[in-house]
Design a protein around this motif. Structure first.
Motif, PDB file in Angstrom:
ATOM      1  N   PHE A   4       0.844  -1.200   0.000  1.00  0.00           N
ATOM      2  CA  PHE A   4       0.000   0.000   0.000  1.00  0.00           C
ATOM      3  C   PHE A   4       0.885   1.258   0.000  1.00  0.00           C
ATOM      4  O   PHE A   4       1.864   1.316   0.735  1.00  0.00           O
ATOM      5  CB  PHE A   4      -0.895  -0.001   1.243  1.00  0.00           C
ATOM      6  N   PRO A   5       0.557   2.261  -0.801  1.00  0.00           N
ATOM      7  CA  PRO A   5      -0.584   2.353  -1.740  1.00  0.00           C
ATOM      8  C   PRO A   5      -0.204   1.971  -3.166  1.00  0.00           C
ATOM      9  O   PRO A   5      -0.951   2.239  -4.094  1.00  0.00           O
ATOM     10  CB  PRO A   5      -0.935   3.840  -1.660  1.00  0.00           C
ATOM     11  N   ASP A   6       0.978   1.329  -3.347  1.00  0.00           N
ATOM     12  CA  ASP A   6       1.507   1.068  -4.686  1.00  0.00           C
ATOM     13  C   ASP A   6       0.561   0.268  -5.575  1.00  0.00           C
ATOM     14  O   ASP A   6       0.540   0.436  -6.797  1.00  0.00           O
ATOM     15  CB  ASP A   6       2.847   0.324  -4.584  1.00  0.00           C
ATOM     16  N   VAL A   7      -0.244  -0.619  -4.960  1.00  0.00           N
ATOM     17  CA  VAL A   7      -1.094  -1.503  -5.743  1.00  0.00           C
ATOM     18  C   VAL A   7      -2.217  -0.743  -6.470  1.00  0.00           C
ATOM     19  O   VAL A   7      -2.725  -1.192  -7.499  1.00  0.00           O
ATOM     20  CB  VAL A   7      -1.700  -2.604  -4.836  1.00  0.00           C
ATOM     21  N   PHE A   8      -2.596   0.414  -5.937  1.00  0.00           N
ATOM     22  CA  PHE A   8      -3.670   1.198  -6.562  1.00  0.00           C
ATOM     23  C   PHE A   8      -3.149   1.907  -7.811  1.00  0.00           C
ATOM     24  O   PHE A   8      -1.965   2.229  -7.924  1.00  0.00           O
ATOM     25  CB  PHE A   8      -4.230   2.224  -5.579  1.00  0.00           C
ATOM     26  N   GLY A   9      -4.061   2.174  -8.730  1.00  0.00           N
ATOM     27  CA  GLY A   9      -3.681   2.858  -9.959  1.00  0.00           C
ATOM     28  C   GLY A   9      -3.671   1.892 -11.123  1.00  0.00           C
ATOM     29  O   GLY A   9      -4.670   1.746 -11.833  1.00  0.00           O
ATOM     30  N   LYS A  10      -2.566   1.170 -11.289  1.00  0.00           N
ATOM     31  CA  LYS A  10      -2.440   0.245 -12.425  1.00  0.00           C
ATOM     32  C   LYS A  10      -3.153  -1.075 -12.187  1.00  0.00           C
ATOM     33  O   LYS A  10      -3.694  -1.682 -13.113  1.00  0.00           O
ATOM     34  CB  LYS A  10      -0.958  -0.016 -12.711  1.00  0.00           C
ATOM     35  N   HIS A  11      -3.183  -1.564 -10.947  1.00  0.00           N
ATOM     36  CA  HIS A  11      -3.681  -2.914 -10.689  1.00  0.00           C
ATOM     37  C   HIS A  11      -5.019  -2.951  -9.947  1.00  0.00           C
ATOM     38  O   HIS A  11      -5.793  -3.882 -10.117  1.00  0.00           O
ATOM     39  CB  HIS A  11      -2.642  -3.711  -9.891  1.00  0.00           C
ATOM     40  N   LEU A  12      -5.278  -1.962  -9.127  1.00  0.00           N
ATOM     41  CA  LEU A  12      -6.447  -2.013  -8.250  1.00  0.00           C
ATOM     42  C   LEU A  12      -7.234  -0.708  -8.334  1.00  0.00           C
ATOM     43  O   LEU A  12      -6.651   0.374  -8.305  1.00  0.00           O
ATOM     44  CB  LEU A  12      -5.985  -2.257  -6.808  1.00  0.00           C
ATOM     45  N   LYS A  13      -8.578  -0.823  -8.437  1.00  0.00           N
ATOM     46  CA  LYS A  13      -9.436   0.350  -8.541  1.00  0.00           C
ATOM     47  C   LYS A  13     -10.416   0.364  -7.389  1.00  0.00           C
ATOM     48  O   LYS A  13     -11.068  -0.633  -7.080  1.00  0.00           O
ATOM     49  CB  LYS A  13     -10.196   0.334  -9.876  1.00  0.00           C
ATOM     50  N   LEU A  14     -10.501   1.521  -6.737  1.00  0.00           N
ATOM     51  CA  LEU A  14     -11.421   1.701  -5.617  1.00  0.00           C
ATOM     52  C   LEU A  14     -12.757   2.202  -6.151  1.00  0.00           C
ATOM     53  O   LEU A  14     -12.811   3.150  -6.941  1.00  0.00           O
ATOM     54  CB  LEU A  14     -10.828   2.713  -4.625  1.00  0.00           C
ATOM     55  N   HIS A  15     -13.886   1.589  -5.731  1.00  0.00           N
ATOM     56  CA  HIS A  15     -15.209   1.935  -6.255  1.00  0.00           C
ATOM     57  C   HIS A  15     -15.723   3.258  -5.696  1.00  0.00           C
ATOM     58  O   HIS A  15     -16.335   4.047  -6.415  1.00  0.00           O
ATOM     59  CB  HIS A  15     -16.209   0.820  -5.927  1.00  0.00           C
ATOM     60  N   ASP A  16     -15.479   3.501  -4.413  1.00  0.00           N
ATOM     61  CA  ASP A  16     -15.972   4.727  -3.765  1.00  0.00           C
ATOM     62  C   ASP A  16     -15.188   5.929  -4.289  1.00  0.00           C
ATOM     63  O   ASP A  16     -14.001   6.090  -4.015  1.00  0.00           O
ATOM     64  CB  ASP A  16     -15.808   4.600  -2.241  1.00  0.00           C
ATOM     65  N   GLN A  17     -15.856   6.822  -5.035  1.00  0.00           N
ATOM     66  CA  GLN A  17     -15.186   7.924  -5.707  1.00  0.00           C
ATOM     67  C   GLN A  17     -14.602   8.956  -4.734  1.00  0.00           C
ATOM     68  O   GLN A  17     -13.486   9.468  -4.941  1.00  0.00           O
ATOM     69  CB  GLN A  17     -16.163   8.620  -6.664  1.00  0.00           C
ATOM     70  N   SER A  18     -15.339   9.287  -3.687  1.00  0.00           N
ATOM     71  CA  SER A  18     -14.844  10.282  -2.730  1.00  0.00           C
ATOM     72  C   SER A  18     -13.584   9.782  -2.019  1.00  0.00           C
ATOM     73  O   SER A  18     -12.620  10.516  -1.807  1.00  0.00           O
ATOM     74  CB  SER A  18     -15.934  10.625  -1.707  1.00  0.00           C
ATOM     75  N   THR A  19     -13.596   8.508  -1.646  1.00  0.00           N
ATOM     76  CA  THR A  19     -12.421   7.909  -1.004  1.00  0.00           C
ATOM     77  C   THR A  19     -11.276   7.777  -2.006  1.00  0.00           C
ATOM     78  O   THR A  19     -10.109   7.947  -1.669  1.00  0.00           O
ATOM     79  CB  THR A  19     -12.769   6.516  -0.426  1.00  0.00           C
ATOM     80  N   ALA A  20     -11.644   7.494  -3.276  1.00  0.00           N
ATOM     81  CA  ALA A  20     -10.636   7.347  -4.329  1.00  0.00           C
ATOM     82  C   ALA A  20      -9.863   8.648  -4.540  1.00  0.00           C
ATOM     83  O   ALA A  20      -8.654   8.641  -4.801  1.00  0.00           O
ATOM     84  CB  ALA A  20     -11.295   6.897  -5.624  1.00  0.00           C
ATOM     85  N   ILE A  21     -10.578   9.796  -4.427  1.00  0.00           N
ATOM     86  CA  ILE A  21      -9.924  11.104  -4.586  1.00  0.00           C
ATOM     87  C   ILE A  21      -8.905  11.336  -3.470  1.00  0.00           C
ATOM     88  O   ILE A  21      -7.793  11.802  -3.692  1.00  0.00           O
ATOM     89  CB  ILE A  21     -10.978  12.225  -4.605  1.00  0.00           C
TER      90      ILE A  21
END
Length: 284
Positions: free
Chosen positions: A39-56
């Protein structure tokens, strides 16, 4: 930021739910098993968060981490460049030390002002002064002839008396690894061992420095400006020999003899061939 139970989609493992996370890792429950990621390297290319506000919010964290990584990498690269430069300087230094060709006039006579008269001994160095004109105006002078075979003769002279009445205060070999060509700050450091200071009585008893002018030169030694002059290697050896003859204290005389022996070895001079050398009982 709380990510527990947040829904995510992984490119390979599909949809899942976050069950645990720390500052450096995150655990996700997929249909068949739990997976642990960085964390947080996995997000972006490999993992997508559904909650948009949290994603921001997460995107801001990721960007901060990326900026920190870039800064760290830049610092590492600067450190690598610094180490490469140090290595280059070491190799250049070793090359100059190994292949240096002795200059016949690689000794220095230095004019001390009132302050330098004391500081040159207490601080163990002198300053070569600054360039007076040209592109390098204002920069420290490079004492380019000085090398590990060089000595610095410290003198003082009242401005109202002629140059031949210059008084010798002492002398030191330059620091063991000093190379004038590489000197950027203009300071000429003294050797850790070979340095001699004359008492006032010894100073006045020492023959005038002007008497040591190279016999092959018809030019009279003069000194109008500047902090220093270069002079003949044999001349310095003769001055050191005279200093040995002046020293009555056993320890100081022994050091003066060791100084002379070291100097002659570094300058390939035979002590016995110096004028008056045979009159002194010196074990060489």
């Amino acid at each position: 930021m709380n990510l527990i139970n947040k829904k995510v989609t992984h490119k390979r493992f599909g949809m899942g739910s976050i069950v645990k996370h720390t500052e450096s890792s995150i655990e996700i429950n997929f249909a068949s098993e739990n997976k642990l990621f960085v964390f947080p390297d996995v997000f972006g290319k490999h993992l997508k968060l559904h909650d948009q506000s949290t994603a921001i919010i997460l995107e801001g964290i990721i960007q901060k981490k990326e900026n920190e990584r870039k800064v760290e990498e830049l610092q590492k690269e600067e450190e690598r460049q610094l180490q490469r430069r140090k290595q280059e300087l070491r190799l250049e230094h070793e090359k100059l030390m190994k292949h240096y060709k002795l200059h016949p006039e690689s000794q220095m006579v230095y004019w001390c002002d009132t302050v330098e008269k004391n500081s040159s001994f207490s601080e163990g160095r002198v300053f070569s002064g600054v360039v007076k004109s040209g592109n390098d105006k204002g920069k420290p002078n490079k004492p380019i002839r000085l090398h590990q075979n060089s000595a610095v003769l410290l003198t003082e002279k009242n401005s109202s008396v002629p140059g031949e009445e210059r008084r010798i205060l002492g002398v030191y070999m330059v620091n063991e690894d000093f190379i004038g060509k590489l000197c950027e700050d203009g300071y000429i450091p003294a050797h850790s061992k070979y340095k001699l200071q004359l008492t006032e009585q010894e100073s006045y008893a020492l023959p005038s420095w002007d008497n040591y002018v190279n016999e092959k030169s018809s030019k009279k030694t003069s000194w109008n400006t500047g902090k220093y002059r270069y002079f003949n290697n044999s001349w310095m050896a003769q001055i050191l020999l005279d200093i040995v003859s002046l020293k009555s204290d056993p320890k100081e005389r022994a050091l003066a003899q060791q100084f002379l022996k070291h100097f002659c070895k570094m300058n390939k001079i035979i002590v016995q061939e110096l004028p008056n050398a045979t009159k002194l009982k010196i074990d060489f």
